[in-house]
Design an enzyme around this catalytic site. Structure first.
Site, mmCIF file in Angstrom:
data_model
loop_
_atom_site.group_PDB
_atom_site.id
_atom_site.type_symbol
_atom_site.label_atom_id
_atom_site.label_comp_id
_atom_site.label_asym_id
_atom_site.label_seq_id
_atom_site.Cartn_x
_atom_site.Cartn_y
_atom_site.Cartn_z
ATOM 1 C CG MET A 162 47.521 38.792 25.217
ATOM 2 S SD MET A 162 47.745 37.116 24.651
ATOM 3 C CE MET A 162 46.421 36.296 25.507
ATOM 4 N N GLY A 181 39.399 44.522 34.678
ATOM 5 C CA GLY A 181 40.677 44.042 35.225
ATOM 6 C C GLY A 181 41.845 44.772 34.576
ATOM 7 C CG HIS A 182 42.712 44.048 30.489
ATOM 8 N ND1 HIS A 182 41.574 43.381 30.113
ATOM 9 C CD2 HIS A 182 43.740 43.187 30.249
ATOM 10 C CE1 HIS A 182 41.885 42.172 29.660
ATOM 11 N NE2 HIS A 182 43.186 42.025 29.736
ATOM 12 C CE LYS A 185 41.490 35.169 35.648
ATOM 13 N NZ LYS A 185 42.000 35.204 34.291
ATOM 14 C CG ASP A 186 46.859 35.987 34.155
ATOM 15 O OD1 ASP A 186 46.462 34.979 33.583
ATOM 16 O OD2 ASP A 186 46.257 37.091 34.072
ATOM 17 C CB SER A 199 38.945 35.776 32.233
ATOM 18 O OG SER A 199 39.519 35.160 31.104
HETATM 19 P P1 AMP Z 1 45.777 39.501 29.198
HETATM 20 O O1 AMP Z 1 45.167 40.488 28.266
HETATM 21 O O2 AMP Z 1 44.865 38.374 29.563
HETATM 22 O O3 AMP Z 1 47.151 39.044 28.752
HETATM 23 O O4 AMP Z 1 46.024 40.268 30.568
HETATM 24 C C1 AMP Z 1 46.774 41.452 30.619
HETATM 25 C C2 AMP Z 1 46.996 41.832 32.054
HETATM 26 O O5 AMP Z 1 45.722 42.026 32.694
HETATM 27 C C3 AMP Z 1 47.718 40.745 32.857
HETATM 28 O O6 AMP Z 1 48.637 41.372 33.740
HETATM 29 C C4 AMP Z 1 46.608 40.092 33.608
HETATM 30 O O7 AMP Z 1 47.022 39.478 34.816
HETATM 31 C C5 AMP Z 1 45.697 41.273 33.888
HETATM 32 N N1 AMP Z 1 44.350 40.827 34.216
HETATM 33 C C6 AMP Z 1 43.538 40.022 33.479
HETATM 34 N N2 AMP Z 1 42.388 39.763 34.140
HETATM 35 C C7 AMP Z 1 42.464 40.435 35.320
HETATM 36 C C8 AMP Z 1 41.592 40.582 36.437
HETATM 37 N N3 AMP Z 1 40.399 39.983 36.490
HETATM 38 N N4 AMP Z 1 42.004 41.349 37.470
HETATM 39 C C9 AMP Z 1 43.226 41.951 37.437
HETATM 40 N N5 AMP Z 1 44.072 41.870 36.417
HETATM 41 C C10 AMP Z 1 43.712 41.115 35.364
#
Ligand code: AMP
Length: 292
Positions: free
Chosen positions: A29, A35-36, A163-164, A199
């Site tokens: 998103m 992390g990403h 993380k999720d 996050s």
């Molecule tokens: P999001 O943008 O929050 O929807 O996350 C996109 C992807 O990045 C999802 O697969 C999340 O689980 C992963 N993600 C977000 N934060 C972390 C983190 N701290 N470590 C590893 N993966 C992450």
């Protein structure tokens, strides 16, 4: 390469697949952090073409959640993923993904409009526990957008952060249940040096709140240490986590110790179980987890 329409990206990926390329896909998103980036780097190593989507998906936000305020930082995001080895970025507008949502968007609402006919993907049972209990409809929104993105990007492999954790399990279940030929790869949680899981929502917190937010990872580590020292009683282990977080004024939603596949709470903690926690630090909702 940046594409924002479904037909353009489909054409591009189809031609790559015809040439035998292995496609990997990382849905996000945006407001990207390490992390990403770690997901993109892993995908880079394990495939020919890395596709990343950046899309703040309205159908996974509840009516009182932060859809409108979710941080949008496209220019910085594009730089980060390019450096990490991304080949193709998909950045659709909401109407490209949900062509029937015009009216709802004009009213600037993030919640699902009950008058709009919509096909959604729904999980049963596992969407009612952990975060699903507190975010009704959230995982239906996640599964729906991820299936749409899978159909558009046609990946061989896809990378999700642990993380999720519940999201990862539900995606794995969906892939199996709907017979999708996609390998789902779970990747480790990336944390700041002090232990806070990265996050996009961390940026909402003040310096003071950021310190208090550390109690989530502290709680998880204390539970894991107590478990290693022989404590197996679910209630006692949970109590330990609850007291650490409440000392730091975290408004706790849950501390659960569950089977890491079924997500059903265990009576006695055992190796391989998942400890998952969620709570608000100020107005910021945080989640974290650890495997025992
Ligand atoms: P999001 O943008 O929050 O929807 O996350 C996109 C992807 O990045 C999802 O697969 C999340 O689980 C992963 N993600 C977000 N934060 C972390 C983190 N701290 N470590 C590893 N993966 C992450």
């Amino acid at each position: 390469m940046k594409e924002s329409t479904v037909s353009e990206i489909k054409d591009l990926i189809l031609s790559l697949k015809k040439n035998g390329k292995i496609i990997s896909f990382v849905p996000t998103m945006g407001n990207l952090h390490q992390g990403h980036v770690s997901l993109v780097e892993r995908a880079r190593k394990e495939s020919d073409i890395v596709v990343v989507s950046i899309f703040v998906n309205p159908t996974q936000f509840g009516p009182n959640e932060d859809f409108n305020n979710y941080p949008r930082t496209l220019d910085e995001d594009l730089k980060k993923i390019k450096e990490a080895g991304c080949d193709i970025v998909f950045t659709p507008e909401v109407l490209e993904m949900y062509p029937t949502e015009n009216e709802r968007l004009n009213n600037n609402k993030s919640e699902l409009d009950k008058n709009i006919s919509r096909t959604m993907v729904s999980a049963f049972q596992k969407n009612k526990v952990l975060c699903g209990k507190f975010r009704p409809g959230h995982f239906d929104g996640v599964l729906t957008i991820v299936l749409k993105l899978f159909n558009i990007c046609m990946p061989d492999k896809t990378y999700f952060g642990l993380k999720d954790y519940q999201q990862y399990i539900l995606i794995k279940d969906m892939v199996k249940m709907l017979n999708l030929d996609i390998e789902v790869i779970g990747c480790p949680i990336i944390r700041d040096k002090d232990g806070l899981a990265l996050s996009s929502r961390n940026s909402y917190m003040s310096v003071e709140q950021r310190k208090k937010a550390l109690s989530l990872s502290k709680a998880l580590n204390s539970i894991k240490n107590a478990f290693k020292e022989g404590e197996k009683d679910n209630k006692k282990l949970k109590g330990l986590g609850l007291s650490i977080m409440s000392d730091d004024d975290i408004n706790i939603q849950y501390v659960e110790i569950v089977d890491s596949e079924t997500l059903i709470p265990v009576r006695e903690a055992g190796e391989g179980n998942l400890v998952a926690i969620a709570g608000y630090c100020g107005n910021t909702r945080l989640i974290d987890n650890i495997i025992l």
